[in-house]
Design a protein around this motif. Structure first.
Motif, PDB file in Angstrom:
ATOM      1  N   ASP A   1      10.145   4.253 -10.299  1.00  0.00           N
ATOM      2  CA  ASP A   1       9.125   4.877  -9.443  1.00  0.00           C
ATOM      3  C   ASP A   1       7.756   4.932 -10.105  1.00  0.00           C
ATOM      4  O   ASP A   1       6.792   5.391  -9.511  1.00  0.00           O
ATOM      5  CB  ASP A   1       9.556   6.293  -9.031  1.00  0.00           C
ATOM      6  CG  ASP A   1       9.760   7.222 -10.220  1.00  0.00           C
ATOM      7  OD1 ASP A   1       9.941   6.723 -11.348  1.00  0.00           O
ATOM      8  OD2 ASP A   1       9.727   8.455 -10.036  1.00  0.00           O
ATOM      9  N   ARG A   2       7.678   4.443 -11.358  1.00  0.00           N
ATOM     10  CA  ARG A   2       6.400   4.396 -12.059  1.00  0.00           C
ATOM     11  C   ARG A   2       5.888   2.965 -12.222  1.00  0.00           C
ATOM     12  O   ARG A   2       4.887   2.737 -12.897  1.00  0.00           O
ATOM     13  CB  ARG A   2       6.530   5.036 -13.447  1.00  0.00           C
ATOM     14  CG  ARG A   2       6.858   6.504 -13.421  1.00  0.00           C
ATOM     15  CD  ARG A   2       5.690   7.301 -12.893  1.00  0.00           C
ATOM     16  NE  ARG A   2       5.868   8.741 -13.106  1.00  0.00           N
ATOM     17  CZ  ARG A   2       4.960   9.650 -12.786  1.00  0.00           C
ATOM     18  NH1 ARG A   2       3.817   9.274 -12.253  1.00  0.00           N
ATOM     19  NH2 ARG A   2       5.188  10.923 -13.002  1.00  0.00           N
ATOM     20  N   CYS A   3       6.573   2.019 -11.616  1.00  0.00           N
ATOM     21  CA  CYS A   3       6.178   0.617 -11.727  1.00  0.00           C
ATOM     22  C   CYS A   3       5.342   0.189 -10.520  1.00  0.00           C
ATOM     23  O   CYS A   3       5.525   0.689  -9.409  1.00  0.00           O
ATOM     24  CB  CYS A   3       7.405  -0.279 -11.829  1.00  0.00           C
ATOM     25  SG  CYS A   3       8.315  -0.105 -13.378  1.00  0.00           S
ATOM     26  N   PHE A   4       4.443  -0.742 -10.752  1.00  0.00           N
ATOM     27  CA  PHE A   4       3.657  -1.374  -9.689  1.00  0.00           C
ATOM     28  C   PHE A   4       3.968  -2.867  -9.693  1.00  0.00           C
ATOM     29  O   PHE A   4       4.049  -3.481 -10.761  1.00  0.00           O
ATOM     30  CB  PHE A   4       2.159  -1.181  -9.919  1.00  0.00           C
ATOM     31  CG  PHE A   4       1.763   0.245 -10.219  1.00  0.00           C
ATOM     32  CD1 PHE A   4       1.837   1.228  -9.253  1.00  0.00           C
ATOM     33  CD2 PHE A   4       1.319   0.597 -11.494  1.00  0.00           C
ATOM     34  CE1 PHE A   4       1.466   2.529  -9.540  1.00  0.00           C
ATOM     35  CE2 PHE A   4       0.959   1.893 -11.792  1.00  0.00           C
ATOM     36  CZ  PHE A   4       1.024   2.871 -10.809  1.00  0.00           C
ATOM     37  N   VAL A   5       4.142  -3.435  -8.503  1.00  0.00           N
ATOM     38  CA  VAL A   5       4.407  -4.862  -8.391  1.00  0.00           C
ATOM     39  C   VAL A   5       3.210  -5.506  -7.676  1.00  0.00           C
ATOM     40  O   VAL A   5       2.896  -5.167  -6.534  1.00  0.00           O
ATOM     41  CB  VAL A   5       5.698  -5.134  -7.597  1.00  0.00           C
ATOM     42  CG1 VAL A   5       5.953  -6.636  -7.505  1.00  0.00           C
ATOM     43  CG2 VAL A   5       6.882  -4.440  -8.270  1.00  0.00           C
ATOM     44  N   PHE A   6       2.535  -6.425  -8.389  1.00  0.00           N
ATOM     45  CA  PHE A   6       1.343  -7.085  -7.836  1.00  0.00           C
ATOM     46  C   PHE A   6       1.541  -8.598  -7.864  1.00  0.00           C
ATOM     47  O   PHE A   6       2.079  -9.140  -8.827  1.00  0.00           O
ATOM     48  CB  PHE A   6       0.105  -6.765  -8.678  1.00  0.00           C
ATOM     49  CG  PHE A   6      -0.235  -5.310  -8.765  1.00  0.00           C
ATOM     50  CD1 PHE A   6      -0.604  -4.589  -7.631  1.00  0.00           C
ATOM     51  CD2 PHE A   6      -0.192  -4.638  -9.989  1.00  0.00           C
ATOM     52  CE1 PHE A   6      -0.928  -3.245  -7.716  1.00  0.00           C
ATOM     53  CE2 PHE A   6      -0.507  -3.299 -10.069  1.00  0.00           C
ATOM     54  CZ  PHE A   6      -0.880  -2.614  -8.930  1.00  0.00           C
TER      55      PHE A   6
END
Length: 378
Positions: free
Chosen positions: A370-375
């Motif tokens: 829940d602390r990851c970002f996927v770009f």
């Protein structure tokens, strides 16, 4: 989302609602400027309400100071409109001169007059009889804690005291808007926080709209009600500090606010395979290369148990074994750098207090999903 995050996001929403109820003071629409054919400010739209602090944040050379100079009237825009309290200051046809804009300026260079006393510096530019202007200056000096220095000269003051004199002088004419171009960067770190807070207290009491320029994310988050993140002459994201930090627009935005770890991957069936297991990448076509971003403080460390690590969990995903490259104590926390066993890629973690494993130590890493970002990779 954990309860503290829910409360923080609700607080940010409530603050945004409160700001929207305030009268709009400064309104900038589609502002653009080029020098020698090179666009340095590109279609910038901003607004600042009375008593609000908006921070224009970005790296050096991104167009922040040029934007301020156009608002102040010392630079003319190529396109766009600048309004103050609904009145057009500049639109390509009308152009109110700087002295008629009711806009105050504060810069890194305090630019105090060395031959004038502190009182005369503050009163400089005020209209009226000397006794009246000095009374206004004395009231302001009392508010910024410099009543005892009103007869001193600038060279007799410390840097922090000179900064407060510059503040008093800037607000003496009661500007509707205050433009601040990195005014605290020359101060000692021990003084900076207190003077920043005192400055904002005075400006908010006056109901002044503030547009602050800085390249320091920590300063922006500490001072601003809203942040406009600028890159290459454009505003790439705007919102409350909490929202920009926790919902960055892209990898570069995330990296501007803190160090990041980047895990590359490729999407197949809406999933990306990584050393930490599979990650969802909804909406991304098969074959899309993506970057999974996580901040070092959200990397969890566990001990190696004869080649075994902790069990996978829904929150932390699958663990990955890594070898310590180096560890350093950096004040209230420790920075540990790793090399992943699986592919040799680098990863760093920040741990509260003192944690200094020796180079070569095997440990297991897990990353909060829940602390990851996927770009998508640019």
């Amino acid at each position: 989302m954990v309860p503290s995050e829910t409360m923080a996001s609700r607080g940010a929403a409530a603050a945004a609602a409160e700001r929207s109820a305030k009268p709009l003071r400064l309104d900038i629409q589609s502002l653009s400027k080029a020098f020698a054919g090179r666009t340095v400010v590109d279609d910038v739209t901003l607004s600042v309400a009375a008593g609000e602090v908006l921070c224009l944040l970005g790296p050096s050379g991104c167009g922040k100071s040029t934007t301020l100079r156009m608002i102040a009237g010392v630079e003319t825009q190529d396109r766009g409109t600048i309004r103050l309290d609904g009145r057009v200051l500049s639109d390509g046809v009308t152009s109110v001169p700087p002295e008629g804009r009711s806009i105050g300026l504060m810069f890194q260079d305090f630019a105090l007059f060395p031959h004038l006393s502190v009182t005369d510096n503050v009163a400089f530019g005020l209209k009226g009889r000397r006794a009246e202007t000095h009374r206004r200056a004395h009231r302001l000096l009392e508010r910024v804690g410099l009543a005892a220095h009103r007869d001193a000269f600038p060279h007799e003051l410390s840097g922090g005291e000179q900064q407060r004199v510059a503040l008093a002088r800037a607000i003496a004419p009661k500007p509707r808007v205050m433009l601040m171009d990195e005014p605290f960067s020359g101060l000692d770190n021990r003084l900076r926080d207190g003077i920043r807070d005192d400055t904002l207290d005075v400006l908010r009491e006056e109901g002044t709209a503030v547009l602050l320029v800085t390249h320091e994310p920590e300063e922006a988050m500490r001072m601003a009600d809203e942040i406009a993140l600028m890159r290459g002459g454009r505003i790439v994201q705007r919102g409350a500090p909490y929202n920009l930090y926790n919902s960055p627009h892209d990898k570069e935005a995330a990296a501007f606010f803190s160090d990041i770890n980047v895990i590359p991957g490729e999407v197949h069936g809406a999933l990306t395979e990584t050393p930490f297991g599979q990650f969802l990448a909804p909406g991304q076509p098969d074959g899309t290369r993506v970057d999974i971003v996580i901040r070092p403080q959200h990397v969890r460390i566990d001990f190696d148990r004869a080649g075994r690590g902790p069990n996978p969990t829904a929150l932390d995903g699958s663990p990955a074994r890594a070898i310590v490259v180096r560890s350093r104590f950096i004040g209230k926390e420790s920075l540990v750098e790793f090399r992943l066993d699986l592919d040799g890629s680098a990863m760093s973690a920040i741990v509260p207090s003192v944690f200094l494993p020796k180079p070569g130590t095997p440990l297991w890493l897990m990353i909060r999903r829940d602390r990851c970002f996927v770009f998508p990779r640019s």
